[in-house]
Write a protein that holds these residues in place. Structure first.
Motif, PDB file in Angstrom:
ATOM      1  N   ARG A 167       0.833  -1.205   0.000  1.00 35.06           N
ATOM      2  CA  ARG A 167       0.000   0.000   0.000  1.00 35.06           C
ATOM      3  C   ARG A 167       0.866   1.253   0.000  1.00 35.06           C
ATOM      4  O   ARG A 167       0.519   2.261  -0.631  1.00 35.06           O
ATOM      5  CB  ARG A 167      -0.926  -0.022   1.216  1.00 35.06           C
ATOM      6  N   ALA A 168       1.989   1.205   0.720  1.00 34.29           N
ATOM      7  CA  ALA A 168       2.915   2.344   0.729  1.00 34.29           C
ATOM      8  C   ALA A 168       3.455   2.600  -0.677  1.00 34.29           C
ATOM      9  O   ALA A 168       3.542   3.743  -1.128  1.00 34.29           O
ATOM     10  CB  ALA A 168       4.063   2.084   1.709  1.00 34.29           C
ATOM     11  N   ALA A 169       3.808   1.505  -1.370  1.00 32.08           N
ATOM     12  CA  ALA A 169       4.323   1.640  -2.732  1.00 32.08           C
ATOM     13  C   ALA A 169       3.246   2.177  -3.675  1.00 32.08           C
ATOM     14  O   ALA A 169       3.515   3.006  -4.551  1.00 32.08           O
ATOM     15  CB  ALA A 169       4.841   0.295  -3.233  1.00 32.08           C
ATOM     16  N   GLU A 179       6.887  -4.233  -6.887  1.00 33.07           N
ATOM     17  CA  GLU A 179       7.409  -5.510  -7.406  1.00 33.07           C
ATOM     18  C   GLU A 179       8.497  -6.064  -6.493  1.00 33.07           C
ATOM     19  O   GLU A 179       8.551  -7.279  -6.246  1.00 33.07           O
ATOM     20  CB  GLU A 179       7.954  -5.310  -8.818  1.00 33.07           C
ATOM     21  N   GLN A 180       9.358  -5.198  -5.976  1.00 31.20           N
ATOM     22  CA  GLN A 180      10.416  -5.637  -5.061  1.00 31.20           C
ATOM     23  C   GLN A 180       9.822  -6.211  -3.780  1.00 31.20           C
ATOM     24  O   GLN A 180      10.277  -7.245  -3.278  1.00 31.20           O
ATOM     25  CB  GLN A 180      11.335  -4.465  -4.733  1.00 31.20           C
ATOM     26  N   ILE A 181       8.794  -5.540  -3.264  1.00 25.68           N
ATOM     27  CA  ILE A 181       8.142  -5.999  -2.036  1.00 25.68           C
ATOM     28  C   ILE A 181       7.446  -7.336  -2.279  1.00 25.68           C
ATOM     29  O   ILE A 181       7.511  -8.245  -1.451  1.00 25.68           O
ATOM     30  CB  ILE A 181       7.136  -4.940  -1.541  1.00 25.68           C
ATOM     31  N   TRP A 215      -3.269  -8.393  -3.642  1.00 29.62           N
ATOM     32  CA  TRP A 215      -3.234  -8.381  -5.109  1.00 29.62           C
ATOM     33  C   TRP A 215      -3.725  -7.025  -5.621  1.00 29.62           C
ATOM     34  O   TRP A 215      -3.180  -6.462  -6.586  1.00 29.62           O
ATOM     35  CB  TRP A 215      -4.112  -9.495  -5.673  1.00 29.62           C
ATOM     36  N   GLY A 216      -4.763  -6.506  -4.972  1.00 28.57           N
ATOM     37  CA  GLY A 216      -5.315  -5.225  -5.380  1.00 28.57           C
ATOM     38  C   GLY A 216      -4.333  -4.075  -5.216  1.00 28.57           C
ATOM     39  O   GLY A 216      -4.286  -3.165  -6.048  1.00 28.57           O
ATOM     40  N   GLU A 217      -3.529  -4.118  -4.147  1.00 30.95           N
ATOM     41  CA  GLU A 217      -2.533  -3.063  -3.937  1.00 30.95           C
ATOM     42  C   GLU A 217      -1.448  -3.112  -5.014  1.00 30.95           C
ATOM     43  O   GLU A 217      -0.936  -2.073  -5.440  1.00 30.95           O
ATOM     44  CB  GLU A 217      -1.906  -3.195  -2.547  1.00 30.95           C
ATOM     45  N   LEU A 218      -1.092  -4.318  -5.461  1.00 21.89           N
ATOM     46  CA  LEU A 218      -0.116  -4.445  -6.542  1.00 21.89           C
ATOM     47  C   LEU A 218      -0.671  -3.839  -7.832  1.00 21.89           C
ATOM     48  O   LEU A 218       0.026  -3.085  -8.531  1.00 21.89           O
ATOM     49  CB  LEU A 218       0.238  -5.919  -6.759  1.00 21.89           C
ATOM     50  N   VAL A 219      -1.925  -4.154  -8.132  1.00 23.91           N
ATOM     51  CA  VAL A 219      -2.575  -3.589  -9.320  1.00 23.91           C
ATOM     52  C   VAL A 219      -2.655  -2.065  -9.208  1.00 23.91           C
ATOM     53  O   VAL A 219      -2.399  -1.333 -10.177  1.00 23.91           O
ATOM     54  CB  VAL A 219      -3.986  -4.188  -9.495  1.00 23.91           C
ATOM     55  N   ILE A 243      -0.837  -5.124 -15.325  1.00 23.13           N
ATOM     56  CA  ILE A 243      -2.100  -5.278 -14.592  1.00 23.13           C
ATOM     57  C   ILE A 243      -2.870  -6.480 -15.124  1.00 23.13           C
ATOM     58  O   ILE A 243      -3.393  -7.300 -14.359  1.00 23.13           O
ATOM     59  CB  ILE A 243      -2.942  -3.992 -14.712  1.00 23.13           C
ATOM     60  N   LEU A 244      -2.924  -6.586 -16.447  1.00 20.06           N
ATOM     61  CA  LEU A 244      -3.636  -7.717 -17.054  1.00 20.06           C
ATOM     62  C   LEU A 244      -2.937  -9.044 -16.738  1.00 20.06           C
ATOM     63  O   LEU A 244      -3.590 -10.084 -16.596  1.00 20.06           O
ATOM     64  CB  LEU A 244      -3.743  -7.518 -18.566  1.00 20.06           C
ATOM     65  N   LYS A 245      -1.612  -8.980 -16.613  1.00 20.49           N
ATOM     66  CA  LYS A 245      -0.867 -10.190 -16.261  1.00 20.49           C
ATOM     67  C   LYS A 245      -1.196 -10.645 -14.843  1.00 20.49           C
ATOM     68  O   LYS A 245      -1.269 -11.843 -14.552  1.00 20.49           O
ATOM     69  CB  LYS A 245       0.635  -9.942 -16.404  1.00 20.49           C
ATOM     70  N   VAL A 246      -1.397  -9.678 -13.930  1.00 22.81           N
ATOM     71  CA  VAL A 246      -1.803 -10.013 -12.562  1.00 22.81           C
ATOM     72  C   VAL A 246      -3.122 -10.772 -12.590  1.00 22.81           C
ATOM     73  O   VAL A 246      -3.282 -11.794 -11.916  1.00 22.81           O
ATOM     74  CB  VAL A 246      -1.937  -8.734 -11.696  1.00 22.81           C
ATOM     75  N   TYR A 247      -4.055 -10.279 -13.388  1.00 26.92           N
ATOM     76  CA  TYR A 247      -5.362 -10.946 -13.494  1.00 26.92           C
ATOM     77  C   TYR A 247      -5.212 -12.349 -14.080  1.00 26.92           C
ATOM     78  O   TYR A 247      -5.863 -13.306 -13.628  1.00 26.92           O
ATOM     79  CB  TYR A 247      -6.301 -10.108 -14.349  1.00 26.92           C
ATOM     80  N   LYS A 248      -4.340 -12.477 -15.054  1.00 27.25           N
ATOM     81  CA  LYS A 248      -4.091 -13.792 -15.645  1.00 27.25           C
ATOM     82  C   LYS A 248      -3.499 -14.739 -14.611  1.00 27.25           C
ATOM     83  O   LYS A 248      -3.894 -15.914 -14.522  1.00 27.25           O
ATOM     84  CB  LYS A 248      -3.134 -13.655 -16.835  1.00 27.25           C
ATOM     85  N   ASN A 249      -2.558 -14.251 -13.805  1.00 26.00           N
ATOM     86  CA  ASN A 249      -1.934 -15.081 -12.773  1.00 26.00           C
ATOM     87  C   ASN A 249      -2.929 -15.509 -11.706  1.00 26.00           C
ATOM     88  O   ASN A 249      -2.796 -16.591 -11.114  1.00 26.00           O
ATOM     89  CB  ASN A 249      -0.770 -14.336 -12.119  1.00 26.00           C
TER      90      ASN A 249
END
Length: 330
Positions: A167-169, A179-181, A215-219, A243-249
């Motif tokens: 969330r901070a990122a 991505e690092q986190i 997952w939502g915070e990454l998106v 973002i679309l790749k996150v959904y695919k994963n």
């Protein structure tokens, strides 16, 4: 406080939290003093064996308070109260006030410094509250430093810990940090717990099982980063593809059903899918059409972000159909 009925005081503080009643500065000062006194008493008991008279006094206090509150309990409730107070970061016009977020972060750090000064070790709840304050301020560097201290104190981060770091990122619009986190969380292994093997029996399993909010915070980190990219369409599209790749994963995890049940999460996926200027990708058309027919969108919503995303997606589909119709007729 004067009657040493600390547990009752904390009950009042919790009631104030539940009803969004912000404690005064005087109350915080009194709590800080109370916690300091309790810490000194607890530390002295560790150094000097309790006499028979001391034991009798402790028994009398325990009869008065079924669950005597220690210094850590007081500090923890202070931090939780600070975090659950009415959001100081929004001014009268509902615009985020970064200065207020920084002031909140400083208040939490002051409580931590006081805990350290009286030899009270923060628990995971305290650390996660501090990380939440870092997240609200968008202070990624300080959040990472807090994580190092957390692990250094012999604690293991949980999903709340990693979620606040993400969330901070996201607040900082820094997808690289997110991505690092994410990588750090996926690879983290507790030095204090025996590693287990994964379902295939081929290697150690990760302790971290990200919830849909993580997952939502990454998106969100990708989305916000893309919103501040200037004059670089390639970078912006790369972030949207991520973002679309996150959904695919997510299709390979147990979180897919929760993701597809969240209007806001799926709205972020929609916004990414329709952000591309080219209509030549048939897969995007199929994806957008499948998303807007999800059950989560069958119910009306007051969320302006979701409503805008749905409206834009419908218009996007209409434009794609119009382009395809023109191509077919020509």
């Amino acid at each position: 406080l004067r009657a040493s009925r600390t547990s009752e005081l904390l009950d009042v503080l919790r009631y104030m939290q539940e009803n969004a009643i912000e404690p005064s500065e005087v109350m915080y000062t009194s709590l800080m003093t109370c916690a300091g006194v309790l810490a000194k008493q607890e530390n002295s008991l560790e150094i000097y064996p309790a006499t028979e008279k001391d034991q009798q006094q402790q028994q009398q206090q325990q009869q008065q308070e079924e669950t005597p509150a220690g210094a850590l309990s007081v500090y923890t409730e202070m931090i939780k109260s600070l975090m659950q107070s009415p959001n100081p970061s929004l001014n009268k016009n509902k615009v985020r006030d970064d200065k207020a977020e920084d002031e909140l972060l400083m208040k939490i750090f002051l409580v931590f410094q006081e805990m350290r000064s009286v030899d009270v070790s923060p628990d995971l709840t305290c650390y996660n509250a501090l990380l939440r304050a870092c997240a609200r301020a968008g202070d990624v560097d300080r959040a990472k430093h807090v994580l190092q201290r957390l692990i250094g104190d012999g604690l293991d981060p949980n999903d709340v810990t990693w979620r606040e770091l993400l969330r901070a990122a996201a607040r900082a619009k820094d997808s690289h940090a997110a991505e690092q986190i994410w990588k750090m969380a996926s690879q983290y292994r507790s030095p204090r717990k025996k590693e287990t093997v994964d379902s295939n029996g081929t290697g150690p399993s990760s302790l971290w099982m990200p919830c849909i909010t993580s997952w939502g915070e990454l998106v969100l980190a990708y989305s916000r980063h893309a919103s501040v990219v200037d004059n670089d369409d390639n970078q912006r599209e790369e972030l949207q593809w991520k973002i679309l790749k996150v959904y695919k994963n997510l299709h390979t995890t147990s979180m897919l059903e929760q993701a597809q049940g969240s209007q806001r999460f799926m709205a972020m996926i929609l916004k990414a899918a329709i952000s591309f200027t080219s209509f030549q990708n048939g897969k995007l058309y199929i994806l957008v059409k499948s998303i807007i027919t999800l059950d989560c969108f069958k119910n009306s919503t007051r969320d302006p972000f979701v409503r805008t995303a749905l409206s834009d997606a419908i218009q996007w589909l209409s434009r794609v159909q119009k382009v395809e119709s023109q191509m077919s007729s020509s």
